[in-house]
Scaffold this active site. Sequence first.
Site, short mmCIF file in Angstrom:
data_model
loop_
_atom_site.label_atom_id
_atom_site.label_comp_id
_atom_site.label_asym_id
_atom_site.label_seq_id
_atom_site.Cartn_x
_atom_site.Cartn_y
_atom_site.Cartn_z
N HIS A 185 92.72 50.99 58.36
CA HIS A 185 92.51 52.04 59.38
C HIS A 185 93.59 51.97 60.46
O HIS A 185 94.12 52.99 60.91
CB HIS A 185 91.17 51.84 60.09
CG HIS A 185 89.95 51.96 59.23
ND1 HIS A 185 89.15 50.89 58.92
CD2 HIS A 185 89.36 53.04 58.65
CE1 HIS A 185 88.12 51.30 58.18
NE2 HIS A 185 88.23 52.59 57.99
N LYS A 228 94.23 55.32 50.06
CA LYS A 228 93.08 54.59 49.48
C LYS A 228 92.06 55.56 48.89
O LYS A 228 91.54 55.34 47.82
CB LYS A 228 92.44 53.75 50.59
CG LYS A 228 91.00 53.40 50.43
CD LYS A 228 90.86 52.11 49.69
CE LYS A 228 89.46 51.73 49.30
NZ LYS A 228 88.38 52.32 50.02
N GLN A 272 89.85 62.20 48.31
CA GLN A 272 89.50 62.75 49.63
C GLN A 272 90.70 63.47 50.24
O GLN A 272 90.58 64.57 50.79
CB GLN A 272 89.04 61.62 50.54
CG GLN A 272 88.86 62.01 51.98
CD GLN A 272 88.19 60.90 52.77
OE1 GLN A 272 87.00 60.70 52.69
NE2 GLN A 272 88.98 60.15 53.52
N ARG A 320 83.66 48.33 52.88
CA ARG A 320 82.60 47.91 51.95
C ARG A 320 82.89 46.55 51.31
O ARG A 320 82.00 46.00 50.65
CB ARG A 320 82.40 48.96 50.87
CG ARG A 320 81.72 50.23 51.38
CD ARG A 320 81.28 51.14 50.25
NE ARG A 320 80.38 52.18 50.71
CZ ARG A 320 80.75 53.43 50.99
NH1 ARG A 320 82.00 53.81 50.87
NH2 ARG A 320 79.85 54.31 51.40
P1 AMP Z 1 86.65 55.35 56.30
O1 AMP Z 1 86.30 54.69 57.59
O2 AMP Z 1 86.39 54.50 55.09
O3 AMP Z 1 86.08 56.75 56.19
O4 AMP Z 1 88.23 55.54 56.30
C1 AMP Z 1 88.88 56.25 57.33
C2 AMP Z 1 90.31 56.52 56.92
O5 AMP Z 1 90.98 55.28 56.71
C3 AMP Z 1 90.40 57.30 55.60
O6 AMP Z 1 91.47 58.25 55.71
C4 AMP Z 1 90.73 56.23 54.61
O7 AMP Z 1 91.44 56.70 53.47
C5 AMP Z 1 91.60 55.31 55.45
N1 AMP Z 1 91.60 53.97 54.84
C6 AMP Z 1 90.53 53.21 54.51
N2 AMP Z 1 90.93 52.08 53.91
C7 AMP Z 1 92.29 52.12 53.85
C8 AMP Z 1 93.29 51.24 53.34
N3 AMP Z 1 92.99 50.09 52.75
N4 AMP Z 1 94.58 51.61 53.46
C9 AMP Z 1 94.91 52.80 54.05
N5 AMP Z 1 94.01 53.66 54.55
C10 AMP Z 1 92.72 53.33 54.46
#
Ligand code: AMP
Length: 292
Positions: free
Chosen positions: A34, A146, A150, A184
């Site tokens: 993030h 990732k 989406q 997760r």
């Molecule tokens: P989330 O909190 O899981 O909804 O993720 C928020 C944003 O962070 C989304 O755009 C995800 O694709 C991005 N994100 C989550 N994990 C990663 C990662 N390992 N590398 C790059 N972006 C990420």
Amino acid sequence: MQIAKTLDELRNARQQFNEPIGFVPTMGFLHPGHLSLVKRVRLECSSVVVSIFINPAQFGPQEDLVDYPRDMGKDLALLKACGVDLVWAPKPETMYPGGYQTWVEVDRVSKPLEGARRPRHFRGVATVVAKLFNAVQPQKAYFGQKDAQQAVVIRQMVKDLNFPIDIVVCPLIREIDGLAMSSRNVYLNSNQRQAASVLYRALKKGQSSYESGERNAKKLREVIIKEIDAEPLTHRDYVSVAHPDTLVELDIIDQDALMSMAVYIGKTCLIDNFLLRNGNWHTGQLTGEPEG
Ligand code: AMP
């Protein structure tokens, strides 16, 4: 750093910001993946807005909404250290007031892969992102590779609904053994955590097979599947070699391709992908030891 919890607070804060405003939507429990998006916004935009909202609409009835990890205190400290201007942390009733009935459905690209296992997931994602975009009104919004599908769904929505927002997709950040960082991952016990690096190894096998000249997508899927099935703790959901924009499965790789998978380890479903664009592989970035 300002923190807005109501729409009025958000709108008042937003008025003071210099443009371009860059926006990162998240569900919190932040990790270096993030933060890589947030740092990129800091470099490219005048103002940085991050939302933290665990969106009930994107969880299925059997999914982990109640157990989804959260740590608002730590998230705010991390975001402050990255120079974020505003955190938007709305309450569920602000996003979905009583009697709520408006949904954004992106049709074809929402159906395969994650959409097959999680039938209403992308309706929930597209709806909340549209609402967040309307509230924050950024010029640019940043998403992670990732969650490859989406990003495709959001790009399609922005195009179809004429949002005046540039979508930037940033590299996938990995743990040192290749596991894609994810909120997760905390669900994994130590044996499962060790087993989880098989996703990355399997994608690497697929990539090497391509590099050695294999262009038959079915053969590449087989190479990946063999590697995953060799790890006893895994249970495959899908392994895909598809067009990266339409997400239609390929027979032959003649140009771009998205190699992606979802694999259960215990009850936790992990996703990962490598992207081939214009002859270049985008496989993400390995980091050092995770923070914290
Ligand atoms: P989330 O909190 O899981 O909804 O993720 C928020 C944003 O962070 C989304 O755009 C995800 O694709 C991005 N994100 C989550 N994990 C990663 C990662 N390992 N590398 C790059 N972006 C990420």
